[in-house]
Design a protein around this motif. Structure first.
Motif, PDB file in Angstrom:
ATOM      1  N   ARG A  29       0.847  -1.223   0.157  1.00 35.24           N
ATOM      2  CA  ARG A  29      -0.018   0.028  -0.084  1.00 35.24           C
ATOM      3  C   ARG A  29       0.836   1.181   0.082  1.00 35.24           C
ATOM      4  N   VAL A  57      -4.356  -6.209  -2.815  1.00 39.03           N
ATOM      5  CA  VAL A  57      -3.557  -5.641  -1.473  1.00 39.03           C
ATOM      6  C   VAL A  57      -4.214  -6.073  -0.131  1.00 39.03           C
ATOM      7  N   GLU A  92      -6.791  -2.551   4.857  1.00 41.93           N
ATOM      8  CA  GLU A  92      -6.068  -1.633   5.516  1.00 41.93           C
ATOM      9  C   GLU A  92      -5.952  -2.051   7.074  1.00 41.93           C
TER      10      GLU A  92
END
Length: 205
Positions: free
Chosen positions: A109, A170, A173
């Motif tokens: 990221r 990805v 988060e």
């Protein structure tokens, strides 16, 4: 569905096997140590090695899809076996494969040009395991197969509890961990729904 499962005696693989057997799929496993299987009921067991071409030939006969939960196990088994597996699948016109990888081969990221294991996001002191999984990814990308790589982060033992997050390419988060049970659950859901084709999928709570 007729499913070949590789890595069926491992932590994630054994949970995937239980889910598939419970749903009455035709399961075939290729294992070195059949005595380590979590269940053998309604399972066709082939004793062999993924590095043996003849074992792979026998294993893929008559299946619709391949699921691989093989680990690196401090070896080069992944990088050595994936070209043979792809070749054997293509020979027998089996298109779909889902593998369990590692979050290290997702995109970073913070440094998008790098894989996570190459970036400051990774806390691993050694990159050997990630490089093995990266070899699988690169070989699959170069193939004609419909592949998905499920990429868990830190993987403690534990049952499926749900509530996990996923992101293609990805890691979700601030993702820190995901249980073995929930990783197996997501692999199985991906298999049943036939989703995330030609994608790496990060998974974490």
């Amino acid at each position: 569905m007729r499913i070949l499962l590789l890595g069926a005696t491992g932590r994630v693989g054994s949970d995937i096997l239980k889910l598939a057997v419970a749903d009455h799929h035709e399961m075939k496993v290729l294992v070195r140590s059949p005595e380590k299987l979590a269940t053998r009921e309604k399972v066709t067991v082939i004793e062999g090695n993924v590095l043996d071409e003849q074992s792979l030939e026998e294993a893929v006969q008559g299946v619709d899809v391949v699921v691989s939960a093989l680990s690196t196990d401090k070896t080069t088994t992944l990088s050595e076996s994936i070209p043979m597996l792809i070749s054997t699948m293509e020979k027998h016109q089996i298109k779909r494969i889902i593998t369990v990888g590692t979050a290290g081969i997702l995109n970073s990221r913070t440094e998008p040009a790098l894989y996570r294991f190459e970036s400051s996001e990774s806390k691993r002191k050694t990159t050997r395991a990630a490089e093995e999984h990266l070899s699988v990814y690169k070989n699959l990308v170069a193939s004609e197969l419909d592949w998905t790589i499920v990429c868990p982060t830190y993987l403690p033992d534990g049952d499926a509890v749900g509530g996990y997050r996923i992101n293609e390419d990805v890691l979700p988060e601030n993702g820190r961990e995901i249980s073995v049970g929930d990783t197996a659950d997501f692999v199985y859901r991906t298999l049943m729904n036939n989703t995330h084709q030609k994608k790496r999928v990060g998974i974490a709570y």
